[in-house]
Design an enzyme around this catalytic site. Structure first.
Site, short mmCIF file in Angstrom:
data_model
loop_
_atom_site.label_atom_id
_atom_site.label_comp_id
_atom_site.label_asym_id
_atom_site.label_seq_id
_atom_site.Cartn_x
_atom_site.Cartn_y
_atom_site.Cartn_z
N LYS A 72 10.99 -17.77 2.03
CA LYS A 72 10.39 -16.88 1.04
C LYS A 72 9.99 -17.66 -0.21
O LYS A 72 8.96 -17.37 -0.83
CB LYS A 72 11.38 -15.78 0.65
CG LYS A 72 11.58 -14.68 1.69
CD LYS A 72 12.43 -13.55 1.13
CE LYS A 72 12.64 -12.44 2.12
NZ LYS A 72 13.41 -11.31 1.56
N ASN A 82 18.96 -14.54 2.41
CA ASN A 82 17.59 -14.94 2.74
C ASN A 82 16.64 -14.79 1.55
O ASN A 82 15.47 -15.15 1.64
CB ASN A 82 17.07 -14.17 3.95
CG ASN A 82 16.91 -12.69 3.69
OD1 ASN A 82 17.73 -12.07 3.01
ND2 ASN A 82 15.87 -12.09 4.24
N THR A 109 9.65 -10.04 2.55
CA THR A 109 10.65 -9.52 3.48
C THR A 109 10.77 -10.35 4.74
O THR A 109 9.85 -11.10 5.08
CB THR A 109 10.27 -8.06 3.86
OG1 THR A 109 11.22 -7.54 4.78
CG2 THR A 109 8.89 -8.00 4.49
N GLY A 110 11.87 -10.19 5.42
CA GLY A 110 12.03 -10.78 6.73
C GLY A 110 11.35 -9.97 7.81
O GLY A 110 11.18 -10.43 8.94
N ASP A 125 12.16 -8.02 -2.50
CA ASP A 125 12.75 -7.81 -1.18
C ASP A 125 12.79 -6.31 -0.87
O ASP A 125 12.67 -5.48 -1.78
CB ASP A 125 14.17 -8.41 -1.19
CG ASP A 125 14.95 -8.10 0.07
OD1 ASP A 125 14.45 -8.44 1.16
OD2 ASP A 125 16.04 -7.50 -0.03
N ILE A 126 12.96 -5.97 0.40
CA ILE A 126 12.96 -4.55 0.79
C ILE A 126 14.38 -3.98 0.91
O ILE A 126 14.83 -3.20 0.08
CB ILE A 126 12.19 -4.32 2.11
CG1 ILE A 126 10.71 -4.63 1.91
CG2 ILE A 126 12.36 -2.87 2.57
CD1 ILE A 126 9.87 -4.43 3.16
N ASP A 127 15.08 -4.37 1.98
CA ASP A 127 16.36 -3.74 2.30
C ASP A 127 17.44 -4.17 1.31
O ASP A 127 17.67 -5.35 1.07
CB ASP A 127 16.77 -4.11 3.72
CG ASP A 127 15.76 -3.60 4.74
OD1 ASP A 127 15.52 -2.39 4.78
OD2 ASP A 127 15.19 -4.43 5.48
#
Length: 269
Positions: A196, A222, A43-44, A9-11
């Site tokens: 995901k 998420n 990621t979203g 994931d990123i954030d």
């Protein structure tokens, strides 16, 4: 070394709280890639919101993949070829847009080209999202959205307003869509086939990998489906408590290069 794919994931995970990739995280990802491990950003965000990170991490080569829109799009990063693409229908957009007005929350829809809102008074979180993912914002009436390929719709508002709205979403919407709250001010609605986890599982199958050969690292709700889809779920120290209950490993926080710690300890050792 048994892990061959790591979905990240990123954030709150890949990036620290200054939205930076730390030197330790960069070095660990390069070492894993050198050893043949697939590092997959999951990621979203839309693809425009991750391109600079893929460049920075040298993940634009043949055989590199990226998962965007919370699994709504899976692409080869070198060619742009879509392995998975699950958009929403125009009727879906109309239903969700009407619901957002009934609930009194701001809303926008995202395509590969931009962010579209029917709110004349554009919400501050729409502006925030556009800045975060480097995409333009367009005002369009619902009637003008008929030809748009929408990958994701977001209800965005102050956390207390959004929480009240979520409590009043009809059960039928949960049956028809994948719905996840990715941030206190973001609620994301996607095609029911999208998550995901589904994207990571599809990619692992394509690469001929077993569940035990896959890892995912995340921090928010998420990320739950991809953590459940892999054999080695890793949750950040700064992750939400509910996710830590399903983790095989807890790594350090995003400000302490937790992604690097996880890769070094459980992938490269």
């Amino acid at each position: 070394m048994s892990i061959k794919l790591v979905a990240v994931d990123i954030d709150g995970t890949l990036l620290n709280n200054k939205r930076e990739i730390t030197p330790d995280v960069f070095a660990a990802i390069q070492e894993a890639k050198k050893e043949g491990v697939k590092i997959v950003i999951a990621t979203g965000r839309p693809i425009a919101g991750v391109t600079n990170l893929l460049e920075e991490l040298n993940l634009r080569n043949h055989g590199d993949y990226v998962i965007t829109f919370n699994g709504g799009l899976v692409q080869d990063t070198a060619t742009g070829e879509a392995l998975v693409k699950e958009p929403l229908a125009y009727d879906d957009y109309l239903d969700i847009e009407l619901l957002s007005r009934k609930l009194g929350v701001h809303m926008h829809a995202i395509t590969k080209e931009g962010i579209y809102t029917a709110n004349r008074n554009i919400g501050k979180y729409t502006v925030h999202e556009a800045s975060l993912v480097n995409m333009p914002v367009y005002y369009r009436t619902p009637e003008e959205m008929v030809d748009k390929e929408i990958v994701k719709i977001m209800m965005i508002d102050e956390p207390d307003i959004l929480a009240t709205a979520i409590a009043n979403i009809p059960d039928s919407f949960y049956q028809h869509y994948t719905i996840v709250r990715s941030r206190p001010f973001y609620l994301e609605l996607m095609n029911k086939k999208v998550s995901k986890g589904t994207a990571v599982a599809h990619l692992a199958q394509k690469l001929g990998l077993s569940k035990d050969e896959t890892m995912a690292i995340g921090d928010e709700e998420n990320d739950r489906t991809m953590l459940e889809a892999v054999g080695n779920p890793v949750v950040m120290e700064n992750g939400i408590p509910e996710l830590k209950k399903i983790a095989k490993y807890i790594t350090k926080s995003n400000d302490d290069s937790g992604v690097a710690y996880a890769i070094k300890k459980w992938v490269l050792d």
